[in-house]
Write a protein that holds these residues in place. Structure first.
Motif, PDB file in Angstrom:
ATOM      1  N   ASP A  25      26.261  18.734  86.311  1.00  0.00           N
ATOM      2  CA  ASP A  25      26.413  18.590  87.452  1.00  0.00           C
ATOM      3  C   ASP A  25      26.199  17.400  88.160  1.00  0.00           C
ATOM      4  O   ASP A  25      26.075  17.158  89.540  1.00  0.00           O
ATOM      5  N   GLU A  27      24.084  15.114  88.296  1.00  0.00           N
ATOM      6  CA  GLU A  27      22.783  14.696  88.395  1.00  0.00           C
ATOM      7  C   GLU A  27      21.958  13.639  87.204  1.00  0.00           C
ATOM      8  O   GLU A  27      22.629  14.082  86.151  1.00  0.00           O
ATOM      9  N   HIS A  29      19.272  13.128  84.733  1.00  0.00           N
ATOM     10  CA  HIS A  29      18.075  13.567  84.255  1.00  0.00           C
ATOM     11  C   HIS A  29      17.709  12.814  83.091  1.00  0.00           C
ATOM     12  O   HIS A  29      18.482  12.337  82.263  1.00  0.00           O
ATOM     13  N   ALA A  49      16.147   8.955  89.049  1.00  0.00           N
ATOM     14  CA  ALA A  49      17.380   9.053  90.123  1.00  0.00           C
ATOM     15  C   ALA A  49      17.828   7.908  90.454  1.00  0.00           C
ATOM     16  O   ALA A  49      18.066   7.828  91.823  1.00  0.00           O
ATOM     17  N   GLY A 264      25.344   6.389  90.417  1.00  0.00           N
ATOM     18  CA  GLY A 264      25.382   7.926  90.820  1.00  0.00           C
ATOM     19  C   GLY A 264      26.655   7.877  92.045  1.00  0.00           C
ATOM     20  O   GLY A 264      27.664   7.220  91.776  1.00  0.00           O
ATOM     21  N   THR A 274      26.953   9.077  86.475  1.00  0.00           N
ATOM     22  CA  THR A 274      26.274  10.158  86.180  1.00  0.00           C
ATOM     23  C   THR A 274      26.947  11.366  85.480  1.00  0.00           C
ATOM     24  O   THR A 274      26.753  12.330  84.620  1.00  0.00           O
TER      25      THR A 274
END
Length: 331
Positions: A25, A27, A29, A49, A264, A274
């Motif tokens: 995804d 993101e 983590h 993040a 990101g 990411t």
């Protein structure tokens, strides 16, 4: 302790454990949990993040490079190893919208450093992509060396003193379970494949000694590829479909081992982005931010010449490790 789909087993006093995941995804983590010598537990969930949207983001304990004197000019033509494989259209669009790998100086680093030699073993779990153990070992080794050798197409010399050594196979497995949790330290750094949570392509569990005032000292780092839900390939071709490149994923995970964090949205041409795109090999080759991150952690004066053998420096006895010593000379 669990958080955001990841988890760790609380380590002994004076130790920290970090879990990093590469997800489908895109993101970030993962988190770090540290136990003080007095038994006090602390954890840095707010750091899970981090998006380094400018040139560099570093944790205390490492010097930043001077861009005026230490960064080569961007070449007129930058050649990135991007395949034109089937199923990679999303990656093409995302990469085209982001700065080129050699002009993007974004990076983040963790409170983690390998002060000696990272000794790693190939485990007894399944190998990614159904590769033989030997083929997987060479793929893992190339991926790790992409980090330790600062492999890039941007004209950066290798001024990173990070070291690795592969002594042997082992009958043990990476200490990461199907719930994507670091299950505990066994004093052996193992790379393998196995079952992870759906949505997780690969995970790294790192254990460090707390070092006040400088980055924590790496003691163990396990890496596991998700062979239950995803397939990988050793050599993406024009017929590649929905397979991850083992060396690209491995280079990203090796970056975590040596202290690099995620970048990101907007930085998809960097190795530490990411997300990992299927049928793409771009992450095998470091970008500007990836190199600067490594340079900010590993000081030039500790380097050995490229091509020097890295002798094994074991931090413990591992009687169940496989027989034979296989030390690769860097090319």
């Amino acid at each position: 302790m669990t958080h955001d789909g990841t988890g760790v087993t609380v380590p002994e006093p004076g130790m920290a454990v970090t879990i990093d995941t590469l997800t489908t995804d895109g993101e970030s983590h993962g988190f770090t949990l540290q136990v003080g010598t007095d038994g006090k537990v602390s954890y840095g969930l707010k750091d899970t993040a981090v998006d380094a949207s400018t040139d560099g983001y570093d944790r205390p304990g490492s010097a930043s490079p001077d861009p005026a004197t230490d960064v080569p000019a961007e070449p007129d033509t930058v050649v990135d190893p991007i395949d034109t494989a089937e199923g990679a259209e999303v990656a093409d669009v995302d990469a085209a919208a982001a700065p080129s790998a050699c002009s993007d100086g974004a990076y983040s680093t963790k409170d983690q450093k390998e002060y000696g030699t990272y000794n790693w073993y190939v485990g007894d779990g399944g190998m990614p992509g159904g590769l033989s153990r030997d083929d997987a070992t060479w793929a893992f080794m190339d991926a790790i060396n992409n980090i330790t050798d600062s492999h890039n197409n941007c004209g950066y010399s290798d001024s990173v003193g990070a070291k690795e050594n592969y002594p042997a196979n082992t009958s043990r497995e990476a200490s990461i379970n199907s719930s994507n949790r670091c299950t505990g330290r066994d004093e052996l750094s193992v790379w393998d494949g196995g079952d992870l949570k759906s949505g997780v392509v690969a995970s790294t569990c790192s254990y460090t000694w707390a070092m006040p005032g400088v980055k924590n000292d790496l003691r163990e780092a396990d890496v596991r590829f998700n062979t239950h839900d995803y397939d990988v390939t050793n050599k993406p071709t024009s017929s590649c479909s929905n397979k991850y490149d083992i060396r690209s994923v491995g280079t990203h995970e090796a970056g975590h081992v040596f202290g690099l964090g995620h970048v990101g949205s907007g930085h998809s041409n960097l190795t530490m982005y990411t997300n990992s795109f299927t049928c793409k090999t771009i992450a095998r080759t470091l970008g500007k931010g990836d190199v600067l991150a490594l340079r900010s952690i590993y000081e030039e004066e500790h380097n050995e010449p490229v091509g020097a053998n890295h002798a094994s420096v074991s931090r413990g006895s591992h009687d169940d490790a496989g027989c034979g010593l296989h030390i690769r000379e860097q090319q």
